[in-house]
Scaffold this motif. Structure first.
Motif, PDB file in Angstrom:
ATOM      1  N   PRO A  49       0.815  -1.220   0.000  1.00  0.00           N
ATOM      2  CA  PRO A  49       0.000   0.000   0.000  1.00  0.00           C
ATOM      3  C   PRO A  49       0.843   1.262   0.000  1.00  0.00           C
ATOM      4  CG  PRO A  49      -0.213  -1.240   2.051  1.00  0.00           C
ATOM      5  CD  PRO A  49       0.421  -2.148   1.053  1.00  0.00           C
ATOM      6  N   TYR A  50       1.962   1.254   0.689  1.00  0.00           N
ATOM      7  CA  TYR A  50       2.802   2.452   0.678  1.00  0.00           C
ATOM      8  C   TYR A  50       3.281   2.742  -0.741  1.00  0.00           C
ATOM      9  CZ  TYR A  50       6.932   5.298   1.097  1.00  0.00           C
ATOM     10  OH  TYR A  50       7.871   6.267   0.919  1.00  0.00           O
ATOM     11  N   TYR A  51       3.738   1.713  -1.410  1.00  0.00           N
ATOM     12  CA  TYR A  51       4.254   1.892  -2.770  1.00  0.00           C
ATOM     13  C   TYR A  51       3.142   2.357  -3.704  1.00  0.00           C
ATOM     14  CZ  TYR A  51       6.800   0.883  -7.040  1.00  0.00           C
ATOM     15  OH  TYR A  51       7.430   0.985  -8.251  1.00  0.00           O
ATOM     16  N   GLN A  53       0.428   4.050  -2.971  1.00  0.00           N
ATOM     17  CA  GLN A  53       0.075   5.447  -2.734  1.00  0.00           C
ATOM     18  C   GLN A  53       1.152   6.367  -3.274  1.00  0.00           C
ATOM     19  OE1 GLN A  53      -1.436   6.616   1.011  1.00  0.00           O
ATOM     20  NE2 GLN A  53      -2.466   4.679   1.410  1.00  0.00           N
ATOM     21  N   PHE A  57       0.786   9.471  -6.221  1.00  0.00           N
ATOM     22  CA  PHE A  57       1.202  10.867  -6.171  1.00  0.00           C
ATOM     23  C   PHE A  57       1.948  11.288  -7.432  1.00  0.00           C
ATOM     24  CE2 PHE A  57      -0.599  10.604  -2.347  1.00  0.00           C
ATOM     25  CZ  PHE A  57       0.153  10.338  -1.220  1.00  0.00           C
TER      26      PHE A  57
END
Lengths: 185, 158
Positions: A49-51, A53, A57
């Motif tokens: 999920p971090y990647y 998001q 961006f």
């Protein structure tokens, strides 16, 4: 060829940002949790999920793989190659020549000739032995005629337009029998 | 503890790469927001970081780089009547003359190009458009750009 393959999404990102540096630098836009402006990366569960998001961006993370620069260069070099390939016909002036009934074609440089007669001589040397009496192009009693495909894709009879106009529009040549020429292509 | 280490590593990397200050604080906020939501099961997955697919793309890029550099250009060579073909690196030849010499030796026959002859085999090639053309009409560099494979045809057929 590999040029026709669709580029990898990462390359698309790099191309959109028009980055000249070999090494990609982290660049951030205003964060929006919902939107995916580039629409490049699929919503794949394999991504963290971090990647995910981060890609939303519009930024790209450099994970430290030293081979990324090579991958980045490939995209530009293949693009350049594709452009250079397009310019070959205009640069060299070579067009394909095929004769009805023959499998193997030839190539002639229309820029090497100054008139229809010298072109006819070269085609005689290339294809003349296919007939007992030779091609005798542009002559009334000949059984062959020369047609060409212009830049719009239309097949026209060679010799109708002045030589200078002919060499600017010719893209392909074809030696056909005179009675066949009546048929629509 | 593991989470803390990862967070620290990413923070240092981000700080080194980012130039303007406002986005730096934005980065930190993003990091702090996302990591607490990570569950132990997702954290233990094997495909993070996603290096496998990227490494595969990189290796593919290296192959493209090799082709782009013109260090080698292997093409298939067939001779009519011979069921087994050969492969040839065209970049080792300086022009048509050395290519013909090598092919004549490889297939133990007399091969010509550029003119039709009833007694010799004729060298032809398939170009990018899929058309079969006679070898020798265009400059060597242009030939390397468009050739796809070669065929040695019998004298009576072409």
């Amino acid at each position: 060829m590999y040029c026709s393959d669709p580029p990898h999404p990462l390359h698309l990102v790099a191309s959109d940002k028009q980055q000249k540096d070999h090494k990609l630098i982290l660049s951030w836009k205003k964060p929006t949790m919902d939107s995916d402006p580039l629409g490049v990366f699929p919503n794949s569960p394999k991504y963290h999920p971090y990647y995910s998001q981060t890609t939303e961006f519009g930024g790209v993370i450099d994970l430290g793989l030293s081979l990324r620069t090579i991958q980045h260069e490939i995209y530009h070099s293949s693009g350049q190659r594709y452009c250079s390939n397009e310019g070959y016909r205009r640069k060299w002036g070579y067009v394909k020549v095929t004769m009805d009934g023959l499998v193997v074609g030839r190539k002639v440089c229309v820029l090497d000739h100054g008139s229809y007669s010298t072109l006819a001589h070269q085609l005689e040397d290339m294809f003349g032995m296919q007939s007992v009496s030779g091609l005798r192009l542009f002559q009334m009693e000949s059984e062959f005629c020369l047609v060409y495909r212009d830049e719009e894709g239309l097949w026209r009879n060679a010799g109708d337009v002045p030589w200078n106009e002919f060499i600017e529009s010719v893209e392909r040549l074809r030696i056909t029998r005179r009675n066949d020429a009546v048929l629509p292509f | 503890m593991e989470v803390s280490n990862s967070c620290s590593s990413f923070s240092s990397s981000s700080v080194d790469s980012t130039k303007p200050s406002p986005s730096e604080s934005s980065v930190n906020l993003s990091l702090s927001l996302t990591f607490p939501s990570t569950s132990p099961q997702r954290e233990a997955r094997q495909d993070w970081p996603p290096i496998k697919s990227r490494l595969r793309d990189t290796l593919k890029g290296r192959r493209l780089l090799r082709r782009g550099d013109d260090t080698s250009l292997f093409v298939k060579v067939y001779m009519e009547g011979v069921p087994i073909g050969r492969k040839l690196d065209l970049c080792v030849f300086s022009g048509y003359e050395s290519l013909l010499e090598n092919l004549s030796h490889m297939f133990d026959t007399s091969i010509i190009c550029g003119n039709r002859d009833r007694k010799h085999h004729v060298l032809t090639y398939e170009d990018k458009d899929g058309d079969w053309m006679m070898v020798g009409d265009i400059p060597w560099d242009m030939f390397l750009e468009t050739v796809r494979r070669l065929k040695i045809t019998r004298p009576e057929r072409y």
